[in-house]
Design a protein around this motif. Structure first.
Motif, PDB file in Angstrom:
ATOM      1  N   UNK A 171       0.785  -1.274   0.007  1.00  0.00           N
ATOM      2  CA  UNK A 171       0.065   0.039   0.050  1.00  0.00           C
ATOM      3  C   UNK A 171       0.892   1.335   0.180  1.00  0.00           C
ATOM      4  N   UNK A 172       2.138   1.202   0.556  1.00  0.00           N
ATOM      5  CA  UNK A 172       2.818   2.405   0.538  1.00  0.00           C
ATOM      6  C   UNK A 172       3.197   3.106  -0.703  1.00  0.00           C
ATOM      7  N   UNK A 173       3.733   2.409  -1.615  1.00  0.00           N
ATOM      8  CA  UNK A 173       3.933   3.014  -2.950  1.00  0.00           C
ATOM      9  C   UNK A 173       2.545   3.576  -3.724  1.00  0.00           C
ATOM     10  N   UNK A 174       1.401   2.951  -3.450  1.00  0.00           N
ATOM     11  CA  UNK A 174       0.173   3.156  -4.128  1.00  0.00           C
ATOM     12  C   UNK A 174      -0.618   4.279  -3.720  1.00  0.00           C
ATOM     13  N   UNK A 175      -0.424   4.598  -2.375  1.00  0.00           N
ATOM     14  CA  UNK A 175      -0.981   5.710  -1.460  1.00  0.00           C
ATOM     15  C   UNK A 175      -1.045   7.118  -2.369  1.00  0.00           C
ATOM     16  N   UNK A 176       0.149   7.574  -2.775  1.00  0.00           N
ATOM     17  CA  UNK A 176       0.112   8.869  -3.506  1.00  0.00           C
ATOM     18  C   UNK A 176      -0.773   8.910  -4.620  1.00  0.00           C
ATOM     19  N   UNK A 177      -0.813   7.806  -5.498  1.00  0.00           N
ATOM     20  CA  UNK A 177      -1.501   7.681  -6.764  1.00  0.00           C
ATOM     21  C   UNK A 177      -2.985   7.728  -6.556  1.00  0.00           C
ATOM     22  N   UNK A 178      -3.311   7.148  -5.253  1.00  0.00           N
ATOM     23  CA  UNK A 178      -4.910   7.201  -5.068  1.00  0.00           C
ATOM     24  C   UNK A 178      -5.173   8.582  -4.457  1.00  0.00           C
ATOM     25  N   UNK A 179      -4.429   9.727  -4.438  1.00  0.00           N
ATOM     26  CA  UNK A 179      -4.659  10.877  -4.228  1.00  0.00           C
ATOM     27  C   UNK A 179      -4.441  11.835  -5.336  1.00  0.00           C
ATOM     28  N   UNK A 180      -3.970  11.312  -6.523  1.00  0.00           N
ATOM     29  CA  UNK A 180      -3.692  12.083  -7.902  1.00  0.00           C
ATOM     30  C   UNK A 180      -2.413  12.575  -8.135  1.00  0.00           C
ATOM     31  N   UNK A 181      -1.462  11.874  -7.536  1.00  0.00           N
ATOM     32  CA  UNK A 181       0.053  11.990  -7.780  1.00  0.00           C
ATOM     33  C   UNK A 181       0.305  11.931  -9.515  1.00  0.00           C
ATOM     34  N   UNK A 182       0.921  12.932  -9.736  1.00  0.00           N
ATOM     35  CA  UNK A 182       1.262  12.779 -11.361  1.00  0.00           C
ATOM     36  C   UNK A 182       2.701  12.158 -11.567  1.00  0.00           C
ATOM     37  N   UNK A 183       3.511  11.633 -10.673  1.00  0.00           N
ATOM     38  CA  UNK A 183       4.797  11.448 -10.952  1.00  0.00           C
ATOM     39  C   UNK A 183       4.972  10.468  -9.735  1.00  0.00           C
ATOM     40  N   UNK A 184       6.254   9.948 -10.019  1.00  0.00           N
ATOM     41  CA  UNK A 184       6.805   8.667  -8.808  1.00  0.00           C
ATOM     42  C   UNK A 184       7.485   9.550  -7.784  1.00  0.00           C
ATOM     43  N   UNK A 185       7.725  10.806  -7.708  1.00  0.00           N
ATOM     44  CA  UNK A 185       8.326  11.566  -6.624  1.00  0.00           C
ATOM     45  C   UNK A 185       7.773  11.146  -5.309  1.00  0.00           C
ATOM     46  N   UNK A 186       6.560  11.542  -4.783  1.00  0.00           N
ATOM     47  CA  UNK A 186       6.139  11.167  -3.563  1.00  0.00           C
ATOM     48  C   UNK A 186       6.229   9.819  -3.250  1.00  0.00           C
TER      49      UNK A 186
END
Length: 240
Positions: A171-186
């Motif tokens: 879940x850790x690397x997935x969480x930012x994309x659930x909130x609309x992250x546009x890149x890998x940074x977060x």
């Protein structure tokens, strides 16, 4: 005349050990690290090929679900098979004790003689332990098989530990994309912190330097994600 008072004795110190045979630590550690590293690497590969967006979210959820169920099924099957084998060997020992109790007692006495007891004391210890058939079975199983018949590993505990730990790590690397992250940074920052932190915690549990465990897990996770991102980028360029 000087009277010397007797010095009080230092209080007796006792030490305790952590539970190292409960069957939960290995699947939990392996599951969490596998979930974190594999999903981080999977998402990195998808982002490298197609960019961030719905594809990264779908890949992350698919990796989490597939990996968690696979890990749980694998752990259950592995530990269940191991436990069944142990129970079968314990049954063999039980039959031998019922068929030839004197021979098993002599075997136990010989074992204690090999460990330094004199012959008479070894015979007395073996006789005392063999007086109770259940106690004799426990002793023979521990000495000959190296397992505790009263504390065999649980396949259910192993499966649940593995499932929960893998899901948490994935879940850790997935969480930012659930909130609309546009890149890998977060995702990279969270994954790096989780890799180092989890490695440090495991190192502390196993009495190793925390920084060494953290750096080791960090290097493994970042290395895997870097390779998959590069492969995904090359694949994306080739397909495009």
């Amino acid at each position: 005349m000087t009277i010397e008072l007797a010095q009080p004795h230092s209080p007796e110190r006792h030490h305790t050990h952590r539970d190292v045979s409960g069957g939960w630590l290995r699947p939990a550690v392996f599951g969490a690290m596998d979930g974190l590293v594999s999903n981080f690497a999977l998402i990195a590969g998808v982002v490298g090929a197609a960019g961030a967006g719905q594809a990264a979210v779908l890949a992350g959820f698919a990796g989490l679900a597939a990996g968690a169920f696979s890990m749980a099924a694998g752990e259950y099957t592995s530990v269940k098979s191991q436990t069944e084998l142990m129970r079968a060997e314990i049954a063999v020992e039980r039959r031998e004790l019922a068929r030839d109790p004197d021979g098993e007692q002599a075997e136990l006495a010989a074992l204690y003689r090999s460990r330094g007891l004199d012959a008479e004391l070894a015979e007395q210890v073996a006789a005392g332990l063999s007086a109770d058939p259940e106690q004799a079975l426990r002793v023979h199983v521990r000495e000959e098989l190296g397992v505790d018949p009263d504390d065999l590993p649980s396949p259910y505990l192993a499966a649940a530990s593995s499932f929960g730990a893998f899901s948490a790590g994935a879940l850790v690397p997935l969480v930012p994309f659930l909130f609309g992250a546009s890149g890998l940074g977060v995702a990279v920052v969270l994954s790096v912190l989780a890799l180092f932190g989890f490695g440090a915690v495991v190192a502390r549990l196993t009495a190793r330097p925390w920084w060494l465990g953290g750096l080791r897990q960090l290097g493994l996770g970042v290395g895997a994600a870097t390779v998959t991102y590069g492969l995904g980028h090359l694949l994306g360029v080739t397909i495009a």
